[in-house]
Design a protein around this motif. Sequence first.
Motif, PDB file in Angstrom:
ATOM      1  N   ARG A 108      20.157 -35.040 -20.413  1.00 38.90           N
ATOM      2  CA  ARG A 108      19.720 -34.680 -19.671  1.00 38.90           C
ATOM      3  C   ARG A 108      19.059 -35.429 -19.438  1.00 38.90           C
ATOM      4  O   ARG A 108      18.537 -35.919 -17.934  1.00 38.90           O
ATOM      5  CB  ARG A 108      20.138 -32.900 -20.497  1.00 38.90           C
ATOM      6  N   ASP A 109      17.932 -35.232 -20.616  1.00 37.20           N
ATOM      7  CA  ASP A 109      16.401 -35.683 -20.564  1.00 37.20           C
ATOM      8  C   ASP A 109      16.178 -36.724 -19.783  1.00 37.20           C
ATOM      9  O   ASP A 109      15.299 -37.751 -18.744  1.00 37.20           O
ATOM     10  CB  ASP A 109      15.922 -35.086 -21.595  1.00 37.20           C
ATOM     11  N   SER A 110      17.283 -37.572 -20.189  1.00 38.38           N
ATOM     12  CA  SER A 110      17.195 -39.329 -19.858  1.00 38.38           C
ATOM     13  C   SER A 110      17.616 -39.296 -18.730  1.00 38.38           C
ATOM     14  O   SER A 110      16.663 -40.003 -17.458  1.00 38.38           O
ATOM     15  CB  SER A 110      18.282 -40.276 -20.818  1.00 38.38           C
ATOM     16  N   MET A 111      18.059 -38.425 -17.891  1.00 39.71           N
ATOM     17  CA  MET A 111      18.975 -39.021 -16.463  1.00 39.71           C
ATOM     18  C   MET A 111      18.109 -38.225 -15.837  1.00 39.71           C
ATOM     19  O   MET A 111      17.479 -38.843 -14.911  1.00 39.71           O
ATOM     20  CB  MET A 111      20.310 -38.352 -16.655  1.00 39.71           C
ATOM     21  N   ALA A 112      17.069 -37.114 -16.457  1.00 39.00           N
ATOM     22  CA  ALA A 112      16.250 -36.696 -14.951  1.00 39.00           C
ATOM     23  C   ALA A 112      15.426 -37.061 -15.706  1.00 39.00           C
ATOM     24  O   ALA A 112      14.448 -38.076 -13.907  1.00 39.00           O
ATOM     25  CB  ALA A 112      15.662 -35.684 -16.311  1.00 39.00           C
ATOM     26  N   ALA A 113      14.540 -38.284 -16.135  1.00 37.95           N
ATOM     27  CA  ALA A 113      13.428 -39.029 -16.464  1.00 37.95           C
ATOM     28  C   ALA A 113      14.132 -40.208 -15.353  1.00 37.95           C
ATOM     29  O   ALA A 113      13.071 -41.314 -14.950  1.00 37.95           O
ATOM     30  CB  ALA A 113      13.189 -39.913 -17.882  1.00 37.95           C
ATOM     31  N   THR A 114      15.362 -40.721 -15.341  1.00 42.05           N
ATOM     32  CA  THR A 114      15.473 -41.782 -14.594  1.00 42.05           C
ATOM     33  C   THR A 114      16.198 -41.290 -12.384  1.00 42.05           C
ATOM     34  O   THR A 114      15.601 -41.908 -12.172  1.00 42.05           O
ATOM     35  CB  THR A 114      16.758 -42.043 -15.149  1.00 42.05           C
ATOM     36  N   PHE A 115      16.442 -39.998 -12.791  1.00 45.33           N
ATOM     37  CA  PHE A 115      16.710 -40.437 -11.293  1.00 45.33           C
ATOM     38  C   PHE A 115      16.131 -38.461 -10.847  1.00 45.33           C
ATOM     39  O   PHE A 115      16.579 -38.716  -9.730  1.00 45.33           O
ATOM     40  CB  PHE A 115      18.288 -39.633 -10.979  1.00 45.33           C
ATOM     41  N   GLY A 116      15.919 -38.332 -11.439  1.00 40.94           N
ATOM     42  CA  GLY A 116      14.967 -36.391 -10.603  1.00 40.94           C
ATOM     43  C   GLY A 116      16.192 -35.435 -10.944  1.00 40.94           C
ATOM     44  O   GLY A 116      16.733 -35.461 -12.271  1.00 40.94           O
ATOM     45  N   ASP A 117      15.872 -34.717 -10.132  1.00 43.63           N
ATOM     46  CA  ASP A 117      16.400 -33.256 -10.144  1.00 43.63           C
ATOM     47  C   ASP A 117      18.176 -34.310  -9.146  1.00 43.63           C
ATOM     48  O   ASP A 117      18.887 -33.256  -8.741  1.00 43.63           O
ATOM     49  CB  ASP A 117      15.826 -32.513  -9.141  1.00 43.63           C
ATOM     50  N   GLY A 118      18.227 -35.360  -9.094  1.00 41.89           N
ATOM     51  CA  GLY A 118      19.433 -35.762  -7.949  1.00 41.89           C
ATOM     52  C   GLY A 118      20.722 -35.581  -8.974  1.00 41.89           C
ATOM     53  O   GLY A 118      21.886 -35.375  -8.403  1.00 41.89           O
ATOM     54  N   VAL A 119      20.566 -35.476  -9.955  1.00 39.26           N
ATOM     55  CA  VAL A 119      21.466 -36.055 -11.154  1.00 39.26           C
ATOM     56  C   VAL A 119      21.697 -34.425 -12.240  1.00 39.26           C
ATOM     57  O   VAL A 119      20.772 -33.636 -12.232  1.00 39.26           O
ATOM     58  CB  VAL A 119      22.304 -36.706 -11.800  1.00 39.26           C
ATOM     59  N   MET A 120      23.215 -34.158 -12.303  1.00 40.37           N
ATOM     60  CA  MET A 120      23.553 -32.725 -13.247  1.00 40.37           C
ATOM     61  C   MET A 120      24.490 -32.913 -14.254  1.00 40.37           C
ATOM     62  O   MET A 120      25.774 -33.654 -13.927  1.00 40.37           O
ATOM     63  CB  MET A 120      24.405 -31.883 -11.703  1.00 40.37           C
ATOM     64  N   VAL A 121      24.163 -32.657 -15.269  1.00 39.65           N
ATOM     65  CA  VAL A 121      24.616 -33.748 -16.307  1.00 39.65           C
ATOM     66  C   VAL A 121      25.118 -32.400 -17.208  1.00 39.65           C
ATOM     67  O   VAL A 121      24.294 -31.895 -17.853  1.00 39.65           O
ATOM     68  CB  VAL A 121      23.653 -34.346 -17.682  1.00 39.65           C
ATOM     69  N   ASP A 122      26.439 -32.597 -17.682  1.00 39.45           N
ATOM     70  CA  ASP A 122      27.133 -31.232 -18.640  1.00 39.45           C
ATOM     71  C   ASP A 122      28.428 -31.762 -19.025  1.00 39.45           C
ATOM     72  O   ASP A 122      28.743 -33.248 -19.287  1.00 39.45           O
ATOM     73  CB  ASP A 122      28.026 -30.283 -17.592  1.00 39.45           C
ATOM     74  N   PHE A 123      29.149 -31.082 -19.756  1.00 40.03           N
ATOM     75  CA  PHE A 123      30.484 -31.959 -20.765  1.00 40.03           C
ATOM     76  C   PHE A 123      31.473 -30.869 -20.345  1.00 40.03           C
ATOM     77  O   PHE A 123      31.550 -30.076 -20.039  1.00 40.03           O
ATOM     78  CB  PHE A 123      29.839 -31.562 -22.374  1.00 40.03           C
ATOM     79  N   CYS A 124      32.845 -31.770 -20.722  1.00 43.41           N
ATOM     80  CA  CYS A 124      33.791 -30.557 -21.210  1.00 43.41           C
ATOM     81  C   CYS A 124      34.641 -31.352 -21.859  1.00 43.41           C
ATOM     82  O   CYS A 124      34.319 -32.333 -22.666  1.00 43.41           O
ATOM     83  CB  CYS A 124      34.984 -31.349 -19.974  1.00 43.41           C
ATOM     84  N   MET A 125      35.901 -30.781 -22.591  1.00 41.11           N
ATOM     85  CA  MET A 125      36.424 -30.932 -23.645  1.00 41.11           C
ATOM     86  C   MET A 125      37.977 -31.315 -23.005  1.00 41.11           C
ATOM     87  O   MET A 125      38.547 -30.449 -21.998  1.00 41.11           O
ATOM     88  CB  MET A 125      36.501 -29.804 -24.582  1.00 41.11           C
ATOM     89  N   ARG A 126      38.792 -32.337 -23.108  1.00 35.06           N
ATOM     90  CA  ARG A 126      40.312 -31.926 -23.514  1.00 35.06           C
ATOM     91  C   ARG A 126      41.413 -31.277 -23.452  1.00 35.06           C
ATOM     92  O   ARG A 126      42.283 -31.006 -22.611  1.00 35.06           O
ATOM     93  CB  ARG A 126      40.968 -33.887 -23.891  1.00 35.06           C
ATOM     94  N   TYR A 127      41.389 -30.410 -24.817  1.00 36.15           N
ATOM     95  CA  TYR A 127      41.951 -29.400 -24.732  1.00 36.15           C
ATOM     96  C   TYR A 127      40.541 -28.865 -25.887  1.00 36.15           C
ATOM     97  O   TYR A 127      40.001 -28.842 -26.460  1.00 36.15           O
ATOM     98  CB  TYR A 127      42.588 -30.013 -26.187  1.00 36.15           C
ATOM     99  N   GLY A 128      41.027 -27.387 -24.984  1.00 35.06           N
ATOM    100  CA  GLY A 128      40.273 -26.065 -25.635  1.00 35.06           C
ATOM    101  C   GLY A 128      38.980 -26.345 -25.027  1.00 35.06           C
ATOM    102  O   GLY A 128      39.279 -26.243 -23.160  1.00 35.06           O
ATOM    103  N   ASN A 129      37.841 -25.203 -25.148  1.00 35.71           N
ATOM    104  CA  ASN A 129      36.720 -25.033 -24.585  1.00 35.71           C
ATOM    105  C   ASN A 129      35.781 -25.998 -24.705  1.00 35.71           C
ATOM    106  O   ASN A 129      34.572 -26.196 -25.795  1.00 35.71           O
ATOM    107  CB  ASN A 129      36.099 -23.192 -24.327  1.00 35.71           C
ATOM    108  N   PRO A 130      34.833 -25.937 -23.249  1.00 35.06           N
ATOM    109  CA  PRO A 130      34.949 -25.338 -22.373  1.00 35.06           C
ATOM    110  C   PRO A 130      35.946 -26.930 -21.101  1.00 35.06           C
ATOM    111  O   PRO A 130      36.141 -27.957 -22.372  1.00 35.06           O
ATOM    112  CB  PRO A 130      33.052 -25.529 -21.549  1.00 35.06           C
ATOM    113  N   SER A 131      36.791 -26.035 -20.762  1.00 34.90           N
ATOM    114  CA  SER A 131      37.668 -26.762 -20.029  1.00 34.90           C
ATOM    115  C   SER A 131      37.325 -27.798 -19.016  1.00 34.90           C
ATOM    116  O   SER A 131      35.807 -27.972 -18.501  1.00 34.90           O
ATOM    117  CB  SER A 131      38.981 -26.170 -19.368  1.00 34.90           C
TER     118      SER A 131
END
Length: 355
Positions: A108-131
């Motif tokens: 998130r810090d790396s992408m914010a430094a590169t693209f500003g607030d134009g991107v949103m970074v998150d994660f998911c799991m194939r099995y279990g949570n967060p779906s």
Amino acid sequence: MSDQTLTRPAHAKPDHPALPRERIGILLANLGTPDGTDYWSMRRYLSEFLSDKRVIDYPAWKWQPILQLIVLSKRPFASGEAYRSIWNNEADESPLMTITKDQVAKLRDSMAATFGDGVMVDFCMRYGNPSTESKVRAMVEAGCRKILFFPLYPQYAGATTATANDQFFRALMAETWQPASRTVPPYFDNPLYMDALARSVERKYATLDTPPDVLVCSYHGLPERYLTEGDPYHCQCQKTTRLLKERLGWDDSRIITTFQSKFGPEEWLKPYTVEEVARLAEAGTTNIAVCAPAFSADCIETLEEINEEIRESFEHAGGQSFTYIPCLNDDDAHIAALSAVIRDNLAGWIAPLEG
């Protein structure tokens, strides 16, 4: 959407509902983790995992009775015990979850430094949570009209990369207004990734009094027939080892490729790590190191299987010194490599900030 300013589209009528400002979503995906180590948490997780046709492709009429009545009556107890041996008790979560959160925070810090607030970074799991479904929904609600989906597997396999993509596409099917989407291809041969992997080996070796005689690159296994059916995983694993060997400047005798985590009666990719380390010890190799280049983060297969079961196999056969080299996890060089992969795959969607 608390951090989003709601606005009406240009030229819209005054009564048009306000919408969040458009952004680009970067959704990282890993295998998954049980919510706890108790029997029912493990059973739910294993049932979802082992019911995936990409993982076990036997006909459902044949496999599901075996899975539900036999495998899941016993395996959750053994798997729960294995998870308890590595569980992050302070955070009450698996190491994979802890490490993934750390990776995403840095990205998130790396992408914010590169693209500003134009991107949103998150994660998911194939099995279990967060779906995957929940995170795609959250990104759409936050205004992401484009999503880059990034399975965190350096090498492609149907049972890892493809099933993660499958779940992403299924999540998109539930959206009324689908975002444009891209998926990230395997990145095992990315120079920055390979350099990060080699540096992790060099860094570990520098702490040892005597360098290991052999570095065992242990990859998660697959049934052999997956290779003959066209899955490129085996070839990409072999190439990963070769590129690592070349980057380290070693000859063939100092590094080998093996495969772990065999499941079921079929023949799987060989040599099997647990057998190969014993063979090395019996042949007189007393000092080895093991790394896991197919995993982006330490998990049950590395912290428990490699560092406990495979270590025991080596030492029981006469081996004396066993060194496990951790996965790249949230190492800065790894984050830099993943950031570069993301930037490359966002080309044409968004430009880096100037300056």
